[in-house]
Design a protein around this motif. Structure first.
Motif, short mmCIF file in Angstrom:
data_model
loop_
_atom_site.label_atom_id
_atom_site.label_comp_id
_atom_site.label_asym_id
_atom_site.label_seq_id
_atom_site.Cartn_x
_atom_site.Cartn_y
_atom_site.Cartn_z
N SER A 1 -17.23 -5.93 7.07
CA SER A 1 -18.67 -5.99 6.82
C SER A 1 -19.44 -5.52 8.06
CB SER A 1 -19.07 -7.42 6.47
OG SER A 1 -18.30 -7.90 5.40
N ASP A 2 -20.74 -5.19 7.81
CA ASP A 2 -21.65 -4.80 8.90
C ASP A 2 -21.06 -3.67 9.74
OD1 ASP A 2 -23.56 -6.63 8.13
OD2 ASP A 2 -22.60 -8.25 9.28
N SER A 3 -20.45 -2.72 9.09
CA SER A 3 -19.93 -1.55 9.81
C SER A 3 -20.25 -0.30 9.00
CB SER A 3 -18.42 -1.67 10.03
OG SER A 3 -17.74 -1.54 8.81
N ALA A 4 -20.37 0.80 9.71
CA ALA A 4 -20.68 2.06 9.04
C ALA A 4 -19.42 2.77 8.56
CB ALA A 4 -21.45 2.97 10.01
N ARG A 5 -18.29 2.11 8.67
CA ARG A 5 -17.02 2.74 8.31
C ARG A 5 -16.95 2.98 6.81
NH1 ARG A 5 -11.11 -0.09 8.93
NH2 ARG A 5 -9.93 1.46 7.75
N GLN A 6 -16.40 4.13 6.44
CA GLN A 6 -16.21 4.48 5.05
C GLN A 6 -14.74 4.84 4.80
OE1 GLN A 6 -18.95 7.69 4.33
NE2 GLN A 6 -20.69 6.31 3.99
N TRP A 7 -14.40 4.84 3.54
CA TRP A 7 -13.03 5.20 3.17
C TRP A 7 -12.83 6.70 3.31
CZ3 TRP A 7 -9.18 1.85 2.43
CH2 TRP A 7 -9.49 0.54 2.10
N HIS A 8 -11.75 7.08 4.01
CA HIS A 8 -11.39 8.49 4.14
C HIS A 8 -10.36 8.85 3.07
CE1 HIS A 8 -13.60 9.03 7.86
NE2 HIS A 8 -13.02 7.94 8.36
N VAL A 9 -10.25 10.15 2.85
CA VAL A 9 -9.35 10.62 1.80
C VAL A 9 -7.91 10.20 2.08
CG1 VAL A 9 -8.43 12.66 0.64
CG2 VAL A 9 -10.85 12.57 1.25
N HIS A 10 -7.49 10.36 3.33
CA HIS A 10 -6.10 10.04 3.63
C HIS A 10 -5.85 8.54 3.48
CE1 HIS A 10 -7.91 9.17 7.59
NE2 HIS A 10 -6.90 8.36 7.78
N GLU A 11 -6.86 7.71 3.71
CA GLU A 11 -6.70 6.27 3.52
C GLU A 11 -6.54 5.95 2.03
OE1 GLU A 11 -9.15 4.46 7.34
OE2 GLU A 11 -10.22 4.87 5.47
N LEU A 12 -7.33 6.61 1.21
CA LEU A 12 -7.20 6.40 -0.23
C LEU A 12 -5.83 6.86 -0.73
CD1 LEU A 12 -10.73 7.54 -1.45
CD2 LEU A 12 -9.92 5.22 -1.04
N GLU A 13 -5.35 7.99 -0.18
CA GLU A 13 -4.01 8.46 -0.55
C GLU A 13 -2.95 7.45 -0.13
OE1 GLU A 13 -3.67 12.24 1.26
OE2 GLU A 13 -4.89 13.30 -0.24
N LEU A 14 -3.13 6.88 1.04
CA LEU A 14 -2.19 5.86 1.51
C LEU A 14 -2.17 4.67 0.55
CD1 LEU A 14 -0.35 4.50 3.61
CD2 LEU A 14 -2.41 3.79 4.84
N VAL A 15 -3.34 4.24 0.12
CA VAL A 15 -3.43 3.10 -0.81
C VAL A 15 -2.72 3.44 -2.12
CG1 VAL A 15 -5.01 1.71 -2.18
CG2 VAL A 15 -5.53 2.18 0.23
N GLU A 16 -2.93 4.66 -2.63
CA GLU A 16 -2.31 5.05 -3.89
C GLU A 16 -0.79 5.09 -3.77
OE1 GLU A 16 -4.19 8.76 -4.43
OE2 GLU A 16 -6.15 7.91 -4.89
N VAL A 17 -0.30 5.66 -2.67
CA VAL A 17 1.16 5.74 -2.48
C VAL A 17 1.76 4.35 -2.36
CG1 VAL A 17 2.98 6.52 -0.93
CG2 VAL A 17 1.07 8.04 -1.46
N VAL A 18 1.07 3.48 -1.61
CA VAL A 18 1.59 2.11 -1.44
C VAL A 18 1.63 1.38 -2.77
CG1 VAL A 18 1.09 -0.14 -0.42
CG2 VAL A 18 0.95 1.92 0.98
N ALA A 19 0.60 1.60 -3.61
CA ALA A 19 0.59 0.96 -4.93
C ALA A 19 1.80 1.38 -5.74
CB ALA A 19 -0.70 1.30 -5.67
N ASP A 20 2.14 2.68 -5.68
CA ASP A 20 3.33 3.16 -6.40
C ASP A 20 4.61 2.56 -5.82
OD1 ASP A 20 1.80 4.67 -8.12
OD2 ASP A 20 1.94 6.49 -6.91
N GLN A 21 4.66 2.48 -4.48
CA GLN A 21 5.84 1.90 -3.84
C GLN A 21 6.00 0.43 -4.21
OE1 GLN A 21 8.26 3.43 -2.08
NE2 GLN A 21 7.23 5.36 -2.58
N VAL A 22 4.89 -0.28 -4.28
CA VAL A 22 4.94 -1.69 -4.68
C VAL A 22 5.46 -1.80 -6.10
CG1 VAL A 22 3.55 -3.73 -5.18
CG2 VAL A 22 3.15 -2.45 -3.09
N ALA A 23 5.01 -0.88 -6.98
CA ALA A 23 5.48 -0.90 -8.37
C ALA A 23 7.00 -0.70 -8.42
CB ALA A 23 4.77 0.18 -9.18
N VAL A 24 7.50 0.26 -7.63
CA VAL A 24 8.94 0.51 -7.62
C VAL A 24 9.70 -0.70 -7.06
CG1 VAL A 24 10.76 1.95 -6.63
CG2 VAL A 24 8.64 3.01 -7.43
N ALA A 25 9.17 -1.26 -5.96
CA ALA A 25 9.84 -2.43 -5.37
C ALA A 25 9.85 -3.60 -6.34
CB ALA A 25 9.14 -2.82 -4.06
#
Length: 743
Positions: free
Chosen positions: A284-308
């Motif tokens: 909170s209280d930060s100007a930080r935004q989600w970057h594309v590579h961060e979103l890709e990381l989240v998507e890949v991790v979600a798939d890895q969690v599904a496989v695990a």
């Protein structure tokens, strides 16, 4: 007259007018060159889009134009100068003209080259910028890949479902510097999502939201990470105290794969998956935004969690299956041990009962047969015959029960040997004819011309099968006739739709014997035929019930025929319409060289040869007094001189070279009858002094026969024994000096 002096020497330098002419020409070319250079520079500036200092070129062009104008003006402002100055000026102008013209001409050739250099520079600069962007993307992907590998390693370091999910949240929170990360799992009903795991554990786990919310449907319908409102229900997982600017929130679906989602040679069916929801919140209280590579990381991790999670589910399922299989194996092993114990107990019981029952049966049948040969009234003779008939039926029942027991536990094996096939049929006919003649039944035997005389197989079991089948035909027929037909079955007639499991394979080394027994007896209801081959099963007709029987004969025949790789079946049009029993068995074809070496296998009983044996000295050893007395009575009735003993020590003391035959009970408790037989044979060195040793036994196991043959016993006879059987035994034994009754 005055003479003028003439200077005839040519001047060394050009005249002033000539110098002026040269200067004039030089100034003209200098002016032309000066004016052409700015034009070329203007062309260069227009064509070059990357030249940074255009104003310098404009200024330089103006300077050159002015210089050119100066020289041009010089054309009209020539004044008379001294000769030296004129020469110097002329030389300078000529050189300037030459250099200016050369420069102008060279620029014509150089400008295209300069323009191409600038174009290549721009191209390289653009390529460098693209490479910089690609390198940045590669570095981002490498960073993402590194984080994914780290997360994957952490996730897959365990196959515990709870550890996988908790580790995922912790590693994502550390890698992406998240304020909060949570996982919503579907409930058992599938109608709600339940807050199951959080990173900071600031909200109580167990809170639920409806699964059909629009924001949830939006996330579930996409395979990408989706930015959602910080105020939606699944994002309100932080305490509301204090004023703050919420950070950006993304959500991504996590497929929950189960074993039912997988198909053979196929990927999981995505349409049937259930999903969990992972929510990630930036500080909170930060100007930080989600970057594309961060979103890709989240998507890949979600798939890895599904496989695990799928691996964990498969492991849990396999462990449950393994535990269940182990429990079943333990139960099966226990059941197997109990069954083996029960089988051993049953076999031990049957073996004991067999021996113990045959001993009194021996007494009953032997004494009844002796009594039958005395002077009796018709009423007494009928009684004795009834006793003998009932005793023989009981002995048959004992044999059938033992055979069925050994067939069921798999301990019964065929005794394969070469035998006379035609003699077996004739022997069956001789045994059945007396019984059939009493009922006034005619029996015919028809052996096909192509039926081999000798065959390889189990002679006893084949005869037992035929006796059962023909005996049933006699038993259930009150009048009429019985026909027995035997022939070699042709290959086209072997297959039968009633026996789908029967697969005969003809070859040159064996043939299939087909025996058909047809009677005109009571017949069978066609619906009852399949039941007759099960043990203790009989036809329900009154004629069948009145005929007696144990219901074991056909059941044993079926098992014998199956052992001989054959098939048996019954055919009948109904009650009182007769019956046809047919069976096919596989027999071997003996080698011609072996047919002349067939072993002697006498049939018992058979009334031929000597009827009495006066003076034949016989020794009987039996620990059972009744059995010993009965055997002695049978032998004395046949004229033998009989001595009896009850122990091995007494037997060794009494036996002498005068004894021609010694009957031993080889299954006495506490006495090794086989060792006693060896000792008796060793006692007499000369062959003609050795007595013929015959083993009397109530055991029907194959081991007894093998042990007797091993120690050199001349014959094995199974109790009970009648007068006719004893007469046949002695006759065959004295003639051939060997007699092994089939056990």
């Amino acid at each position: 007259m005055t003479m003028e002096i003439c200077n005839c020497i040519e001047p060394q330098w050009p005249a002033d007018e000539l110098l002026m002419k040269y200067q004039y020409i030089s100034d003209f070319f200098i002016a032309i060159a000066y004016f052409s250079i700015p034009l070329e520079l203007i062309y260069f500036v227009k064509k070059s889009a990357v030249f940074p200092y255009r104003w310098v070129l404009v200024q330089f062009g103006a300077f050159i134009v002015l210089c050119g104008a100066t020289h041009l003006i010089n054309l009209w402002t020539f004044t008379i100068h001294s000769r030296t100055v004129a020469i110097v000026m002329t030389t300078a102008k000529v050189l300037t003209a030459v250099v200016s013209c050369a420069t102008a001409l060279m620029l014509v050739h150089i400008i295209p080259d300069l323009l191409s250099v600038k174009t290549r520079e721009l191209f390289l600069k653009n390529k460098a910028a693209e490479l910089d962007r690609e390198m940045g993307l590669i570095r981002t992907q490498e960073e993402t890949g590194r984080h994914v590998r780290m997360l994957t390693h952490e996730i897959r370091s365990t196959l515990d479902r709870h550890t996988i999910l908790k580790t995922t949240l912790v590693e994502l929170g550390r890698t992406l510097a998240l304020e909060e990360c949570a996982l919503w799992m579907p409930t058992r009903t599938g109608l709600e999502l339940q807050l199951s795991y959080t990173l900071r554990q600031q909200n109580p786990v167990g809170y639920t939201v409806p699964i059909h919310l629009p924001v949830i449907n939006q996330v579930f319908s996409s395979n990408r990470a989706v930015k959602i409102s910080p105020n939606c229900p699944v994002a309100r997982i932080r305490p509301l105290a204090g004023m703050y600017m919420p950070g950006e929130v993304v959500a991504v679906r996590v497929p929950l794969l189960h074993l039912s989602n997988f198909q053979i040679n196929d990927w999981p069916e995505l349409s049937t998956k259930r999903y969990a929801l992972m929510v990630l919140i930036l500080p909170s209280d930060s100007a930080r935004q989600w970057h594309v590579h961060e979103l890709e990381l989240v998507e890949v991790v979600a798939d890895q969690v599904a496989v695990a999670l799928s691996h964990a589910a498969i492991l849990e399922e396999s462990m449950r299956a393994r535990d269940l299989l182990m429990e079943q194996n333990v139960a099966l092993d226990l059941a197997r041990r109990e069954a083996e114990t029960a089988i051993r107990a049953r076999n031990d019981f049957l073996a004991v009962m067999n021996h113990e029952m045959r001993t009194p049966m021996h007494a009953i049948i032997a004494l009844s047969s002796l009594l039958q040969e005395t002077e009796l009234t018709p009423e007494q003779r009928l009684m004795v015959e009834t006793i003998l008939k009932s005793s023989n039926l009981l002995a048959t029942l004992i044999n059938d029960v033992l055979d069925l027991s050994r067939l069921e536990d798999g301990s019964l094996q065929l005794d394969i040997g070469t035998f006379n096939l035609h003699s077996v049929f004739k022997e069956v006919l001789n045994l059945i004819k007396p019984v059939a003649s009493v009922k006034k039944l005619s029996i015919t035997l028809n052996l096909a011309q192509d039926l081999p005389v000798h065959a390889v197989g189990d002679e006893k079991r084949l005869m037992q099968t035929m006796l059962n089948v023909v005996g049933n035909a006699v038993k259930f027929s009150k009048e009429g006739s019985i026909s027995i037909i035997a022939f070699v079955a042709k290959s086209e007639s072997l297959r039968d739709s009633r026996a789908p499991d029967f697969f005969p394979v003809p070859s040159d080394n064996h043939f299939y014997l087909r025996v058909q027994v047809k009677d005109s007896g009571s017949g069978i209801n066609p619906q009852e035929i399949p039941k007759l081959f099960t043990k203790f099963s009989q036809s329900q007709s009154s004629a069948t019930r009145n005929s007696g029987g144990s219901g074991l004969g056909l059941a044993i025949c079926k098992r014998f025929v199956n052992l001989m790789e054959g098939h048996i079946w019954l055919e009948s049009d109904g009650v009182a319409k007769g019956c046809t029993a047919t069976f096919i068995v596989k027999l071997g074809i003996p080698e011609r060289s072996n047919e002349s070496k067939l072993p002697f296998t006498p049939k018992v009983p058979a009334n031929h040869g000597q009827t009495n044996f006066p003076g034949l000295k016989v020794l009987v050893m039996d620990d059972n007094g009744v059995s010993r007395t009965v055997t002695k009575g049978l032998l004395e009735h046949l004229g033998c001189d009989v001595s009896t003993v009850s122990s091995s020590e007494e037997c060794l003391h009494v036996v002498s070279h005068e004894h021609q035959v010694v009957f031993l009970d080889v299954c006495m408790p506490g006495i090794d009858g086989f060792e006693l037989a060896v000792t008796i044979r060793e006692k007499f060195a000369k062959r003609h002094e050795k007595p013929l040793i015959v083993a009397l036994t109530g055991n029907t196991d194959k081991v007894t026969k093998e042990n007797c043959m091993r120690v050199g016993i001349n014959g094995v006879i199974l109790k009970p024994i009648s007068v006719d059987k004893m007469r046949s035994i002695l006759s065959e034994l004295l003639e051939h000096r060997v007699l092994y009754e089939a056990l």
